[in-house]
Motif scaffolding. Structure first.
Motif, PDB file in Angstrom:
ATOM      1  N   GLU A 172      -7.220 -11.371  -1.075  1.00 50.00           N
ATOM      2  CA  GLU A 172      -7.713 -10.584  -0.219  1.00 50.00           C
ATOM      3  C   GLU A 172      -7.023  -9.139  -0.174  1.00 50.00           C
ATOM      4  N   SER A 173      -7.838  -8.124   0.444  1.00 50.05           N
ATOM      5  CA  SER A 173      -7.017  -7.077   0.204  1.00 50.05           C
ATOM      6  C   SER A 173      -5.429  -6.827   0.557  1.00 50.05           C
ATOM      7  N   GLY A 174      -4.802  -6.301  -0.441  1.00 52.23           N
ATOM      8  CA  GLY A 174      -3.407  -6.221  -0.160  1.00 52.23           C
ATOM      9  C   GLY A 174      -2.810  -7.341  -0.705  1.00 52.23           C
ATOM     10  N   SER A 175      -3.235  -8.063  -1.221  1.00 56.77           N
ATOM     11  CA  SER A 175      -2.522  -9.176  -1.896  1.00 56.77           C
ATOM     12  C   SER A 175      -2.083  -8.674  -3.389  1.00 56.77           C
ATOM     13  N   LYS A 199      -3.378  -7.027  -6.265  1.00 59.99           N
ATOM     14  CA  LYS A 199      -4.250  -7.231  -7.505  1.00 59.99           C
ATOM     15  C   LYS A 199      -4.028  -5.742  -8.217  1.00 59.99           C
ATOM     16  N   SER A 200      -4.237  -4.680  -7.295  1.00 65.03           N
ATOM     17  CA  SER A 200      -4.358  -3.164  -7.936  1.00 65.03           C
ATOM     18  C   SER A 200      -2.897  -2.940  -8.430  1.00 65.03           C
ATOM     19  N   VAL A 201      -1.848  -3.412  -7.552  1.00 64.35           N
ATOM     20  CA  VAL A 201      -0.415  -3.239  -8.155  1.00 64.35           C
ATOM     21  C   VAL A 201      -0.034  -3.727  -9.353  1.00 64.35           C
TER      22      VAL A 201
HETATM   23  N1  LIG Z   1       2.263   3.561  -3.104  1.00 64.41           N
HETATM   24  C1  LIG Z   1       2.688   2.470  -2.153  1.00 64.41           C
HETATM   25  N2  LIG Z   1       3.716   2.520  -1.304  1.00 64.41           N
HETATM   26  C2  LIG Z   1       3.785   1.394  -0.337  1.00 64.41           C
HETATM   27  N3  LIG Z   1       3.153   0.512  -0.222  1.00 64.41           N
HETATM   28  C3  LIG Z   1       2.310  -0.158  -1.442  1.00 64.41           C
HETATM   29  C4  LIG Z   1       1.992   1.147  -2.172  1.00 64.41           C
HETATM   30  N4  LIG Z   1       0.864   0.808  -3.013  1.00 64.41           N
HETATM   31  C5  LIG Z   1       0.577  -0.471  -2.523  1.00 64.41           C
HETATM   32  N5  LIG Z   1       1.249  -0.674  -1.569  1.00 64.41           N
HETATM   33  C6  LIG Z   1       1.453  -2.337  -0.973  1.00 64.41           C
HETATM   34  O1  LIG Z   1       1.533  -3.303  -1.847  1.00 64.41           O
HETATM   35  C7  LIG Z   1       0.352  -4.089  -1.595  1.00 64.41           C
HETATM   36  C8  LIG Z   1      -0.508  -4.799  -2.547  1.00 64.41           C
HETATM   37  O2  LIG Z   1      -1.451  -3.716  -2.662  1.00 64.41           O
HETATM   38  P1  LIG Z   1      -2.818  -3.522  -3.733  1.00 64.41           P
HETATM   39  O3  LIG Z   1      -2.371  -4.109  -5.003  1.00 64.41           O
HETATM   40  O4  LIG Z   1      -3.072  -2.266  -3.576  1.00 64.41           O
HETATM   41  O5  LIG Z   1      -3.555  -4.586  -2.855  1.00 64.41           O
HETATM   42  P2  LIG Z   1      -5.118  -5.053  -3.316  1.00 64.41           P
HETATM   43  O6  LIG Z   1      -4.970  -6.476  -3.898  1.00 64.41           O
HETATM   44  O7  LIG Z   1      -6.025  -5.048  -2.303  1.00 64.41           O
HETATM   45  O8  LIG Z   1      -5.391  -4.204  -4.677  1.00 64.41           O
HETATM   46  C9  LIG Z   1      -0.065  -3.792  -0.093  1.00 64.41           C
HETATM   47  O9  LIG Z   1       0.859  -4.634   1.052  1.00 64.41           O
HETATM   48  C10 LIG Z   1       0.349  -2.291  -0.169  1.00 64.41           C
HETATM   49  O10 LIG Z   1       0.498  -2.153   1.212  1.00 64.41           O
END
Ligand SMILES: Nc1ncnc2c1ncn2[C@@H]1O[C@H](COP(=O)(O)OP(=O)(O)O)[C@@H](O)[C@H]1O
Ligand SMILES: [Mg+2]
Lengths: 326, 305
Positions: free
Chosen positions: A41-44, A46-48
């Motif tokens: 799901e979004s926020g899990s 993946k991007s990070v």
């Molecule tokens: N620059 C940031 N500052 C604070 N929290 C962040 C930042 N970037 C991402 N997060 C948090 O890290 C978590 C994972 O985000 P992300 O990897 O973008 O999710 P997704 O799976 O949708 O790609 C989320 O809870 C988001 O709020």
């Protein structure tokens, strides 16, 4: 030896609201030429996860708290900026979710396309320009010779994602990370973009990490799939067994909440509840509050990823104990 | 682009007419007249003067005749500096005012931009806070405070620079500083804010992902986008510098246009005040146009048609 081996990656964000543990102990590997899907799901996280590998986490507030990411012998998390620069953009390239804003609106497409060639391969400018035109042709842009002199705003969203792909593939990288490359695009364009990525991948023998929140996209595209939940790996397996024999309630729930062709009239299943707040300490399994198979132990015991089959991993305690059959 | 520029200039004409109208009637409302001296003139002389300068005619006729002359490019004779036309006075002050004003503007752009970028790159560090604190002060403290304080400290206490007089290079320093300090501050704040936004934008992330050095990412990708708001601010900056120059030229006794404006107002030199007002109005309109054209050159999304 795998091309990329990520071990115990931990990335968090130190914000005013507390420490957000966005990626919490994630391990996986990618072989040469392989396609790994990351879903969740979004926020899990993946991007990070992928930004951590690319050195794209803004620090502060971000911090890589631990882990290793060996790419062809170099630890991406601990190498020098110089080493990282020689890898990212050249051997690992990335495309992003939002093609509308991912290209520089103030530079000609040509100047952006040739940048990786100029900095990494020190190729002559004129030759690089020829290669840029060819790269645009390869990703299916008509009249590439003229279009290459245009600016991003003259291209549609789908076309811009094609430009991004051309730019990423122009150095023939070993690994392409595609972070939800079709999420922002029209459904009709999505398939074309995925097809294009597949073709580029096959021509160059590139490994691909495809991030998506859409199981359908991943199912048709990837060799192996990693399911993330709340910054952790819930399940990881080859695509077929992952879909045929889910070994984590979250994976099963995700699949049930997927629209399929023969669903006429039936209401779509939605997973009850919301993902946990990552800035709070999570005890036990992060999915426990939403899980229909939850047991007392799930709320207390630390979860671990364990082998549950041939190259099949799950973090579900009750699956480990063979208490449930999904 | 030429068509756009011509169009903008044509549209500016009504604006100028409004400026002229308001200025014309405002200065007439002000008590007193151009020939009120400490020792009143003989009524006959007064009558004669008023006839020569057509002040005896009804106000609306004077207004229309002023507009007619303006269209022909004639700003009329000065009521106070009787041997000069207003155009001659403006032209005599112009080089000096331009030297001071343009230097202040360039300095403000360069230094303000530099400080803003530096603060953005060191966001939330001590140097960032230091720059921004000073900049906030600089924005809030007006020229007419900065100028005397500079005079007092650098000129009188430290005796580093002359506080008045004109002609030597040293004379330029304090007025230019007094003029540009608030603009440096404003531009630094603007640049910092826009740079911070650009640095977290998606296309800068793409540039980093390509493996560009951070320095190249910043110079090639980020700064160019970050200066766009500063370019838009050029028009207001010029207006601010003009306003500031009126005060600063008076305080440092600089023989520029701003000083004529002040003297003209005090002497009820109707034509001189009007002339300078029209000139300032036209200049600000022109600078806004130049800023907009420059913006178009920098931002390919902007098309003039
Ligand atoms: N620059 C940031 N500052 C604070 N929290 C962040 C930042 N970037 C991402 N997060 C948090 O890290 C978590 C994972 O985000 P992300 O990897 O973008 O999710 P997704 O799976 O949708 O790609 C989320 O809870 C988001 O709020
Ligand atoms: Mg994401």
């Amino acid at each position: 030896m795998p091309l990329l081996e990520v071990e115990n990656l931990k990335t968090s964000f130190h914000t005013r609201e507390g420490v957000v543990r966005a990626v919490n102990d994630v391990s996986f590997s990618v072989d040469k030429g392989e396609t790994l899907g990351i879903v969740g799901e979004s926020g899990s996280g993946k991007s990070v996860t992928c930004y951590s590998l690319m050195g794209l986490i803004p620090q502060p507030p971000g911090r890589i708290e631990g882990g290793r990411a060996l790419f062809d012998g170099t630890d991406l998390l601990h190498c020098t900026p110089r080493q990282l620069r020689s890898i990212r953009g050249r051997r690992i390239a990335m495309i992003f979710q939002d093609p509308m804003t991912s290209l520089n609106p103030y530079l000609r497409v040509e100047d952006q396309l040739i940048e990786p060639l100029l900095i990494h391969d020190r190729i002559d400018r004129n030759l690089a320009k020829e290669m840029a035109v060819q790269a645009l042709k390869d990703v299916g842009i008509q009249d590439a010779g003229n279009r290459v002199r245009g600016y991003p705003h003259e291209f549609s969203g789908g076309m811009r994602q094609r430009v991004m792909i051309a730019m990423a593939m122009i150095t023939k990288p070993d690994l392409l990370i595609a972070d939800e490359p079709t999420t922002a695009l029209d459904v009709t364009v999505q398939a074309q973009i995925l097809e294009l990525i597949k073709r580029e991948q096959q021509e160059n023998g590139t490994a691909v990490i495809l991030i998506s929140h859409d199981l359908g996209v991943v199912a048709g595209f990837c060799d192996r799939v990693l399911v993330m939940y709340a910054g952790k790996v819930a399940e990881m397996a080859a695509t077929k067994p992952l879909f045929a024999h889910p070994q984590h309630p979250y994976n099963r729930a995700l699949q049930r909440s997927r629209p399929t062709g023969d669903m006429k009239g039936n209401e779509l299943y939605t997973i009850p509840g919301l993902p946990p707040d990552l800035s709070k300490e999570i005890v036990g399994c992060p999915f426990a509050p939403r899980c229909e198979f939850v047991a007392d132990a799930c709320r207390k015991d630390q979860v671990r990823l364990e082998t549950v089959g041939d190259d099949h991993y799950s973090s579900c305690l009750r699956v480990h104990r063979r208490e449930i059959d999904l | 682009m030429v068509r756009y520029a011509v169009h903008r200039l044509l549209v500016a004409i009504p604006t100028l007419v409004v400026i002229v109208t308001i200025a014309f009637f405002l200065i007439r409302i002000a008590p007193g007249g151009p020939f009120d001296l400490e020792r009143p003139l003989h009524p006959k002389v007064m009558e004669h003067l008023e006839r020569i300068y057509q002040l005896d005619r009804p106000l609306h006729e004077q207004y229309l005749s002023y507009l007619r002359n303006l269209l022909a490019g004639d700003l009329g004779p000065s009521f106070y500096f009787r041997d000069f036309t207003v155009s001659e006075l403006i032209l005599s002050g112009l080089p000096i005012s331009v030297q001071v004003g343009a230097s202040a503007l360039l300095l403000a752009l360069g230094l303000g931009g530099l400080l803003g970028v530096a603060a953005a790159l060191r966001q939330n560090t001590r140097s960032d806070y230091a720059v921004m604190t000073v900049a906030t002060l600089g924005v809030t403290v007006p020229n007419f405070v900065v100028a005397p304080v500079l005079t007092l400290i650098i000129g009188l206490q430290l005796q580093l620079l002359p506080v008045g007089g004109w002609g030597k290079p040293g004379n330029y320093v304090l007025p230019i500083i007094a003029l540009c300090l608030p603009q440096i501050a404003a531009i630094a704040r603007l640049t910092r804010a826009s740079m911070i936004e650009v640095l977290s934008s998606n296309f800068v992330r793409t540039a980093r992902a390509k493996g560009l050095r951070e320095s190249v990412t910043i110079t090639r990708h980020a700064i160019r986008a970050a200066i766009l708001p500063v370019v838009s601010y050029m028009g207001p900056a010029v207006a601010n510098i003009i306003t500031g120059s009126v005060v600063v030229e008076q305080i440092f006794s600089i023989p520029g246009i701003g000083r004529y404006f002040v003297q003209g107002s005090l002497n009820r030199d109707y034509t001189l005040v009007m002339g300078v007002t029209v000139f300032y109005g036209a200049l600000i309109i022109l600078c806004n146009l130049i800023a907009d054209l420059l913006y178009g050159v920098l931002d390919p999304k902007v098309r003039y048609d």
